[in-house]
Scaffold this motif. Structure first.
Motif, PDB file in Angstrom:
ATOM      1  N   TRP A 148      60.044  73.039  26.436  1.00  0.00           N
ATOM      2  CA  TRP A 148      60.448  71.938  27.325  1.00  0.00           C
ATOM      3  C   TRP A 148      59.399  71.606  28.365  1.00  0.00           C
ATOM      4  CZ3 TRP A 148      62.836  76.656  26.977  1.00  0.00           C
ATOM      5  CH2 TRP A 148      62.676  77.514  28.055  1.00  0.00           C
ATOM      6  N   VAL A 149      58.357  72.401  28.488  1.00  0.00           N
ATOM      7  CA  VAL A 149      57.252  72.102  29.402  1.00  0.00           C
ATOM      8  C   VAL A 149      56.176  71.421  28.559  1.00  0.00           C
ATOM      9  CG1 VAL A 149      55.544  73.047  30.989  1.00  0.00           C
ATOM     10  CG2 VAL A 149      57.824  74.076  30.860  1.00  0.00           C
ATOM     11  N   LYS A 150      55.829  70.198  28.904  1.00  0.00           N
ATOM     12  CA  LYS A 150      54.987  69.371  28.036  1.00  0.00           C
ATOM     13  C   LYS A 150      53.499  69.690  28.101  1.00  0.00           C
ATOM     14  CE  LYS A 150      58.464  67.004  26.618  1.00  0.00           C
ATOM     15  NZ  LYS A 150      59.118  67.517  25.444  1.00  0.00           N
ATOM     16  N   THR A 151      53.028  70.271  29.199  1.00  0.00           N
ATOM     17  CA  THR A 151      51.595  70.529  29.346  1.00  0.00           C
ATOM     18  C   THR A 151      51.334  72.026  29.423  1.00  0.00           C
ATOM     19  OG1 THR A 151      51.804  70.264  31.741  1.00  0.00           O
ATOM     20  CG2 THR A 151      51.102  68.332  30.481  1.00  0.00           C
ATOM     21  N   MET A 152      50.070  72.380  29.174  1.00  0.00           N
ATOM     22  CA  MET A 152      49.658  73.785  29.188  1.00  0.00           C
ATOM     23  C   MET A 152      48.296  73.899  29.847  1.00  0.00           C
ATOM     24  SD  MET A 152      50.707  74.980  25.343  1.00  0.00           S
ATOM     25  CE  MET A 152      51.094  76.681  25.723  1.00  0.00           C
ATOM     26  N   VAL A 153      47.923  75.131  30.126  1.00  0.00           N
ATOM     27  CA  VAL A 153      46.572  75.416  30.586  1.00  0.00           C
ATOM     28  C   VAL A 153      45.957  76.407  29.604  1.00  0.00           C
ATOM     29  CG1 VAL A 153      47.226  77.299  32.146  1.00  0.00           C
ATOM     30  CG2 VAL A 153      45.167  76.014  32.609  1.00  0.00           C
ATOM     31  N   LEU A 154      44.700  76.185  29.257  1.00  0.00           N
ATOM     32  CA  LEU A 154      43.956  77.052  28.359  1.00  0.00           C
ATOM     33  C   LEU A 154      42.952  77.822  29.198  1.00  0.00           C
ATOM     34  CD1 LEU A 154      42.908  77.159  25.020  1.00  0.00           C
ATOM     35  CD2 LEU A 154      40.956  76.343  26.291  1.00  0.00           C
ATOM     36  N   LEU A 155      42.981  79.142  29.081  1.00  0.00           N
ATOM     37  CA  LEU A 155      42.060  80.002  29.828  1.00  0.00           C
ATOM     38  C   LEU A 155      41.260  80.827  28.833  1.00  0.00           C
ATOM     39  CD1 LEU A 155      44.635  81.116  32.522  1.00  0.00           C
ATOM     40  CD2 LEU A 155      42.814  79.429  32.801  1.00  0.00           C
ATOM     41  N   VAL A 156      39.954  80.547  28.745  1.00  0.00           N
ATOM     42  CA  VAL A 156      39.072  81.245  27.814  1.00  0.00           C
ATOM     43  C   VAL A 156      38.585  82.523  28.488  1.00  0.00           C
ATOM     44  CG1 VAL A 156      36.944  81.098  26.478  1.00  0.00           C
ATOM     45  CG2 VAL A 156      38.371  79.060  26.791  1.00  0.00           C
ATOM     46  N   LEU A 157      38.693  83.651  27.764  1.00  0.00           N
ATOM     47  CA  LEU A 157      38.341  84.945  28.330  1.00  0.00           C
ATOM     48  C   LEU A 157      36.915  85.346  27.990  1.00  0.00           C
ATOM     49  CD1 LEU A 157      41.595  86.979  27.607  1.00  0.00           C
ATOM     50  CD2 LEU A 157      41.099  85.396  29.459  1.00  0.00           C
ATOM     51  N   ASP A 158      36.338  86.113  28.881  1.00  0.00           N
ATOM     52  CA  ASP A 158      35.023  86.709  28.656  1.00  0.00           C
ATOM     53  C   ASP A 158      35.146  88.192  28.969  1.00  0.00           C
ATOM     54  OD1 ASP A 158      32.372  87.194  28.236  1.00  0.00           O
ATOM     55  OD2 ASP A 158      31.713  86.399  30.170  1.00  0.00           O
TER      56      ASP A 158
END
Length: 195
Positions: A148-158
């Motif tokens: 139900w939450v339309k947006t996301m955040v992408l966090l690329v790991l190092d």
């Protein structure tokens, strides 16, 4: 960070739709309470109209139970049981929280991610969400997803010690999460993000 094996996640896999995992921190056994020093905090509650739908379901199913019980004194109990069950389900679905602490650590559900291992971040607009969760999804990615939450955040790991390539976290304010983590939005820089 990769969540350890637990009763909820026996294989120790980092991918977990309900966000019940936690990373490998030794001090991650007990979830911390919200504090006034949080840079960002959001509860991923269900939409308000789901509560209206639950009230309708309670009325219909309760009435069916009442008809089945006929003139019994217990015929009203169906409304109470169904209402409590619906409320418990909706409350449980909306318990997950996304927050960034004062020291820059991301908490998504019970999982924790230190700022030091995040290489870059990007917003995932509603139009790109299905692709991010479908054909472009890396099976080793860590997910905290609410439909139900339309947006996301992408966090690329190092992090060379962690096989998880990135985290995908549902949030209604991905730009706020990135700002709290002091990360530029790679999607906005590339002209991909929607506003």
């Amino acid at each position: 960070m990769t969540p350890p094996a637990s009763p909820e996640n026996p294989a120790g896999r980092p991918s977990d739709d309900d966000g019940a995992g936690s990373n490998g921190d030794a001090n991650s056994a007990a979830p911390e309470q919200n504090s006034a020093s949080d840079r960002f905090s959001e509860r991923l509650r269900v939409p308000w109209w789901w509560w209206l739908a639950a009230a309708v379901v309670t009325g219909v199913v309760g009435y069916e139970i009442q008809l089945s019980a006929r003139d019994s004194a217990w015929s009203v109990v169906g409304y109470i049981v169904v209402g409590v069950l619906c409320a418990a389900i909706l409350w449980s679905l909306g318990r997950a929280q996304v927050r960034v602490t004062g020291d820059g650590e991301l908490h998504a559900g019970r999982a924790r991610l230190p700022r030091a291992v995040i290489a870059r971040g990007a917003t995932v607009p509603a139009s790109a969400k299905s692709a991010a969760l479908g054909r472009q999804l890396d099976p080793a990615a860590f997910l905290v997803h609410r439909t139900w939450v339309k947006t996301m955040v992408l966090l690329v790991l190092d992090d060379p010690d962690d096989p998880t390539p990135y985290w995908l976290v549902s949030t209604r304010d991905p730009a706020g999460v990135l700002a709290a983590l002091e990360l530029p939005d790679a999607a906005a820089d590339a002209g991909i993000a929607e506003h």
